[in-house]
Design a protein around this motif. Structure first.
Motif, PDB file in Angstrom:
ATOM      1  N   SER A 254      96.056  72.174  63.266  1.00 19.60           N
ATOM      2  CA  SER A 254      94.784  72.670  62.731  1.00 19.60           C
ATOM      3  C   SER A 254      93.882  71.510  62.315  1.00 19.60           C
ATOM      4  O   SER A 254      92.662  71.567  62.509  1.00 19.60           O
ATOM      5  N   THR A 255      94.472  70.447  61.772  1.00 24.70           N
ATOM      6  CA  THR A 255      93.693  69.258  61.399  1.00 24.70           C
ATOM      7  C   THR A 255      93.200  68.541  62.641  1.00 24.70           C
ATOM      8  O   THR A 255      92.028  68.136  62.718  1.00 24.70           O
ATOM      9  N   LEU A 256      94.076  68.391  63.634  1.00 26.86           N
ATOM     10  CA  LEU A 256      93.687  67.752  64.890  1.00 26.86           C
ATOM     11  C   LEU A 256      92.563  68.540  65.561  1.00 26.86           C
ATOM     12  O   LEU A 256      91.595  67.965  66.056  1.00 26.86           O
ATOM     13  N   GLU A 257      92.676  69.854  65.538  1.00 31.88           N
ATOM     14  CA  GLU A 257      91.632  70.715  66.118  1.00 31.88           C
ATOM     15  C   GLU A 257      90.298  70.513  65.398  1.00 31.88           C
ATOM     16  O   GLU A 257      89.248  70.374  66.041  1.00 31.88           O
ATOM     17  N   ALA A 258      90.335  70.471  64.073  1.00 39.14           N
ATOM     18  CA  ALA A 258      89.105  70.294  63.295  1.00 39.14           C
ATOM     19  C   ALA A 258      88.473  68.928  63.554  1.00 39.14           C
ATOM     20  O   ALA A 258      87.243  68.817  63.664  1.00 39.14           O
ATOM     21  N   ILE A 259      89.293  67.899  63.688  1.00 42.27           N
ATOM     22  CA  ILE A 259      88.777  66.559  63.984  1.00 42.27           C
ATOM     23  C   ILE A 259      88.144  66.538  65.370  1.00 42.27           C
ATOM     24  O   ILE A 259      87.050  66.001  65.552  1.00 42.27           O
ATOM     25  N   CYS A 260      88.836  67.142  66.339  1.00 43.75           N
ATOM     26  CA  CYS A 260      88.294  67.182  67.704  1.00 43.75           C
ATOM     27  C   CYS A 260      86.980  67.964  67.761  1.00 43.75           C
ATOM     28  O   CYS A 260      86.049  67.566  68.461  1.00 43.75           O
ATOM     29  N   LYS A 261      86.907  69.039  67.005  1.00 46.11           N
ATOM     30  CA  LYS A 261      85.674  69.839  66.967  1.00 46.11           C
ATOM     31  C   LYS A 261      84.532  69.022  66.345  1.00 46.11           C
ATOM     32  O   LYS A 261      83.424  68.989  66.877  1.00 46.11           O
ATOM     33  N   ALA A 262      84.814  68.341  65.241  1.00 46.11           N
ATOM     34  CA  ALA A 262      83.786  67.550  64.554  1.00 46.11           C
ATOM     35  C   ALA A 262      83.311  66.375  65.403  1.00 46.11           C
ATOM     36  O   ALA A 262      82.134  66.022  65.372  1.00 46.11           O
ATOM     37  N   LEU A 263      84.241  65.771  66.172  1.00 42.36           N
ATOM     38  CA  LEU A 263      83.894  64.598  66.975  1.00 42.36           C
ATOM     39  C   LEU A 263      83.564  64.959  68.424  1.00 42.36           C
ATOM     40  O   LEU A 263      83.256  64.066  69.220  1.00 42.36           O
ATOM     41  N   ASP A 264      83.655  66.244  68.761  1.00 39.52           N
ATOM     42  CA  ASP A 264      83.398  66.719  70.128  1.00 39.52           C
ATOM     43  C   ASP A 264      84.214  65.894  71.134  1.00 39.52           C
ATOM     44  O   ASP A 264      83.663  65.225  72.006  1.00 39.52           O
ATOM     45  N   CYS A 265      85.544  65.938  70.947  1.00 38.92           N
ATOM     46  CA  CYS A 265      86.429  65.163  71.810  1.00 38.92           C
ATOM     47  C   CYS A 265      87.723  65.926  72.063  1.00 38.92           C
ATOM     48  O   CYS A 265      87.917  67.018  71.534  1.00 38.92           O
ATOM     49  N   GLN A 266      88.587  65.345  72.850  1.00 39.43           N
ATOM     50  CA  GLN A 266      89.891  65.904  73.153  1.00 39.43           C
ATOM     51  C   GLN A 266      90.960  65.164  72.336  1.00 39.43           C
ATOM     52  O   GLN A 266      90.748  64.007  71.952  1.00 39.43           O
ATOM     53  N   PRO A 267      92.118  65.801  72.094  1.00 35.46           N
ATOM     54  CA  PRO A 267      93.187  65.122  71.353  1.00 35.46           C
ATOM     55  C   PRO A 267      93.568  63.774  71.976  1.00 35.46           C
ATOM     56  O   PRO A 267      93.853  62.819  71.262  1.00 35.46           O
ATOM     57  N   GLY A 268      93.537  63.690  73.292  1.00 33.98           N
ATOM     58  CA  GLY A 268      93.862  62.444  73.981  1.00 33.98           C
ATOM     59  C   GLY A 268      92.863  61.332  73.737  1.00 33.98           C
ATOM     60  O   GLY A 268      93.164  60.162  73.997  1.00 33.98           O
ATOM     61  N   ASP A 269      91.675  61.678  73.251  1.00 33.47           N
ATOM     62  CA  ASP A 269      90.690  60.657  72.893  1.00 33.47           C
ATOM     63  C   ASP A 269      91.068  59.991  71.566  1.00 33.47           C
ATOM     64  O   ASP A 269      90.641  58.867  71.288  1.00 33.47           O
ATOM     65  N   ILE A 270      91.863  60.690  70.765  1.00 33.08           N
ATOM     66  CA  ILE A 270      92.246  60.207  69.440  1.00 33.08           C
ATOM     67  C   ILE A 270      93.656  59.628  69.439  1.00 33.08           C
ATOM     68  O   ILE A 270      93.909  58.596  68.827  1.00 33.08           O
ATOM     69  N   LEU A 271      94.574  60.291  70.147  1.00 31.60           N
ATOM     70  CA  LEU A 271      95.974  59.878  70.160  1.00 31.60           C
ATOM     71  C   LEU A 271      96.342  59.263  71.501  1.00 31.60           C
ATOM     72  O   LEU A 271      95.979  59.781  72.547  1.00 31.60           O
ATOM     73  N   GLU A 272      97.075  58.173  71.451  1.00 34.85           N
ATOM     74  CA  GLU A 272      97.467  57.465  72.664  1.00 34.85           C
ATOM     75  C   GLU A 272      98.933  57.060  72.546  1.00 34.85           C
ATOM     76  O   GLU A 272      99.388  56.656  71.469  1.00 34.85           O
ATOM     77  N   TYR A 273      99.679  57.175  73.641  1.00 33.09           N
ATOM     78  CA  TYR A 273     101.075  56.749  73.659  1.00 33.09           C
ATOM     79  C   TYR A 273     101.189  55.401  74.352  1.00 33.09           C
ATOM     80  O   TYR A 273     100.645  55.206  75.435  1.00 33.09           O
TER      81      TYR A 273
END
Length: 74
Positions: free
Chosen positions: A46-65
């Motif tokens: 839910s936090t990841l979703e809210a961050i992605c919504k606020a930044l207009d991005c995908q989870p992969g834009d924030i998290l990297e392996y």
């Protein structure tokens, strides 16, 4: 740690401050700082979703392996 958090990169791309993201997402500045600095052990979807919504991005834009080269698997 092989999971890299690129939150600071996305904040810069969106020209958004940590304070503004904190207000939009409803997460404390301290918790955002922990996440941004790669110190977090977990993140709620839910936090990841809210961050992605606020930044207009995908989870992969924030998290990297990234694999730890030379580290053996137990």
């Amino acid at each position: 740690m092989p999971i890299i958090v690129n939150l600071d990169v996305m904040l810069a791309k969106r020209k958004m401050s940590v304070t503004e993201l904190s207000e939009r997402v409803g997460i404390t500045m301290a918790n955002l700082s922990i996440l941004k600095n790669g110190k977090a052990k977990a993140i709620r979807f839910s936090t990841l979703e809210a961050i992605c919504k606020a930044l207009d991005c995908q989870p992969g834009d924030i998290l990297e392996y990234r694999s730890d080269e030379g580290e053996s698997n137990p």
